[in-house]
Design a protein around this motif. Structure first.
Motif, short mmCIF file in Angstrom:
data_model
loop_
_atom_site.label_atom_id
_atom_site.label_comp_id
_atom_site.label_asym_id
_atom_site.label_seq_id
_atom_site.Cartn_x
_atom_site.Cartn_y
_atom_site.Cartn_z
N UNK A 34 44.22 19.33 32.33
CA UNK A 34 43.33 19.36 33.48
C UNK A 34 41.93 19.02 33.01
N UNK A 35 41.39 17.90 33.49
CA UNK A 35 40.08 17.44 33.04
C UNK A 35 39.00 17.63 34.10
N UNK A 99 45.65 18.31 43.83
CA UNK A 99 47.00 18.82 44.06
C UNK A 99 48.06 17.70 43.99
N UNK A 100 47.86 16.63 44.75
CA UNK A 100 48.83 15.52 44.74
C UNK A 100 48.90 14.88 43.36
N UNK A 101 47.76 14.71 42.72
CA UNK A 101 47.76 14.08 41.40
C UNK A 101 48.43 14.97 40.37
N UNK A 102 48.36 16.27 40.54
CA UNK A 102 49.04 17.19 39.62
C UNK A 102 50.55 17.02 39.74
N UNK A 118 45.19 15.26 34.64
CA UNK A 118 44.87 15.40 36.05
C UNK A 118 43.37 15.68 36.19
N UNK A 119 42.72 15.00 37.12
CA UNK A 119 41.31 15.27 37.39
C UNK A 119 41.23 16.54 38.22
#
Length: 138
Positions: A34-35, A99-102, A118-119
């Protein structure tokens, strides 16, 4: 003390929100995938990371990270072959809130991608951090 007696609900709200923030901080500390926006920028600049925006076309058109490629979350699995060349490259996924990108990051990890990030907070955090936004198509 009199203030707390008359405003106990504000004190309770402050305690609850502080507890929630601490739990989130502790929970996300051990996850190096997580960035923050600053960490993402450093990864792009230092290691030429690929940024993939997984939002829908309308969201992407409203503004995205400069040079981000657009692959909606629903197309990640179908377009896997197209992304094969990035399998060992750092790849940062972003959406509106993270959330979607995760979820998309999980799918890519299962497909054998080694350096998926993930941003955290998505485009909302990106913009809040004052990072640049582009409306150009990539």
């Amino acid at each position: 003390m009199e203030f707390l007696q008359h405003n106990w609900y504000w004190a309770a709200l402050a305690a609850a929100s502080g507890t929630w923030l601490m739990v989130e901080l502790v929970r996300s500390r051990g996850d190096d995938t997580q960035l923050s926006p600053v960490e993402a920028t450093l990864l792009v600049n230092r290691e030429d990371a690929i940024v993939i925006d997984v939002r829908e076309q309308g969201e992407y058109a409203q503004g995205h990270i400069p040079n981000a490629r657009h692959i909606p979350a629903g197309e990640i699995e179908r377009r896997g072959k197209e992304m094969e060349k990035w399998k060992d490259h750092p790849v940062i996924l972003c959406c509106t809130t993270g959330a979607r990108s995760n979820s998309a990051a999980g799918a890519l990890r299962k497909a054998g991608f080694n350096r998926i990030y993930n941003l955290r907070g998505g485009m909302m955090e990106w913009q809040k951090a004052g990072q640049p936004v582009s409306r150009k198509r990539k």
